[in-house]
Design a protein around this motif. Sequence first.
Motif, mmCIF file in Angstrom:
data_model
loop_
_atom_site.group_PDB
_atom_site.id
_atom_site.type_symbol
_atom_site.label_atom_id
_atom_site.label_comp_id
_atom_site.label_asym_id
_atom_site.label_seq_id
_atom_site.Cartn_x
_atom_site.Cartn_y
_atom_site.Cartn_z
ATOM 1 N N ALA A 28 0.780 -1.015 0.122
ATOM 2 C CA ALA A 28 0.268 -0.196 -0.155
ATOM 3 C C ALA A 28 0.973 1.030 -0.042
ATOM 4 O O ALA A 28 0.542 2.563 -0.582
ATOM 5 C CB ALA A 28 -1.071 0.272 1.035
ATOM 6 N N ILE A 29 2.528 0.748 0.223
ATOM 7 C CA ILE A 29 3.172 2.709 0.376
ATOM 8 C C ILE A 29 4.069 2.208 -0.245
ATOM 9 O O ILE A 29 4.700 3.346 -0.135
ATOM 10 C CB ILE A 29 3.138 2.237 1.981
ATOM 11 C CG1 ILE A 29 4.628 1.027 2.330
ATOM 12 C CG2 ILE A 29 3.008 2.759 2.601
ATOM 13 C CD1 ILE A 29 5.090 1.767 3.421
ATOM 14 N N THR A 34 0.766 2.493 -8.051
ATOM 15 C CA THR A 34 0.130 2.341 -6.819
ATOM 16 C C THR A 34 -1.161 2.006 -7.606
ATOM 17 O O THR A 34 -1.589 1.117 -6.179
ATOM 18 C CB THR A 34 0.408 3.889 -6.506
ATOM 19 O OG1 THR A 34 -0.485 5.234 -7.843
ATOM 20 C CG2 THR A 34 1.680 4.428 -6.545
ATOM 21 N N ILE A 35 -2.313 2.230 -8.355
ATOM 22 C CA ILE A 35 -3.192 1.029 -8.581
ATOM 23 C C ILE A 35 -3.422 0.441 -8.218
ATOM 24 O O ILE A 35 -3.640 -0.529 -7.464
ATOM 25 C CB ILE A 35 -3.473 1.671 -9.495
ATOM 26 C CG1 ILE A 35 -3.916 3.437 -9.271
ATOM 27 C CG2 ILE A 35 -5.267 1.671 -10.313
ATOM 28 C CD1 ILE A 35 -4.981 4.048 -10.885
ATOM 29 N N ALA A 36 -2.813 -0.547 -9.118
ATOM 30 C CA ALA A 36 -2.227 -1.983 -9.071
ATOM 31 C C ALA A 36 -1.612 -2.940 -7.148
ATOM 32 O O ALA A 36 -2.130 -3.555 -6.627
ATOM 33 C CB ALA A 36 -1.704 -2.751 -9.564
ATOM 34 N N ALA A 41 -3.013 -5.518 -2.285
ATOM 35 C CA ALA A 41 -3.246 -4.197 -0.505
ATOM 36 C C ALA A 41 -4.433 -5.312 -0.396
ATOM 37 O O ALA A 41 -5.280 -5.472 0.893
ATOM 38 C CB ALA A 41 -2.756 -3.245 -0.422
ATOM 39 N N ALA A 42 -5.346 -4.466 -0.715
ATOM 40 C CA ALA A 42 -6.963 -4.246 -0.157
ATOM 41 C C ALA A 42 -7.235 -5.828 -0.275
ATOM 42 O O ALA A 42 -7.942 -6.457 0.782
ATOM 43 C CB ALA A 42 -7.953 -3.287 -0.713
#
Length: 90
Positions: A28-29, A34-36, A41-42
């Motif tokens: 996530a960081i 970043t989107i992938a 992560a979610a």
Amino acid sequence: MEFLDTSWRTALMLAMVLPMWVIALALAIRDIETIAHRFLAAFLFLFGLNLVPQVIGFSGFYQAFPWLTFAPFNNELWLGPYCLHTLALY
């Protein structure tokens, strides 16, 4: 609290869940893709959250706290809308 028991089942399930959440936080960081990374992560966080009722069940939380039996732990329902939302973005 005398009913709480940390058995090998609880330790094994925690050993599966905690590294997933650490990897989810690390993804996530990140700044690359970043989107992938945030979607993965979610998903890892939700998948680990799916195992929480079994972890607390094996450790005896349901005997120590009987009101948890009726708690809404139906986390599987979150994965379907999450997958559909992910597919709609691409």
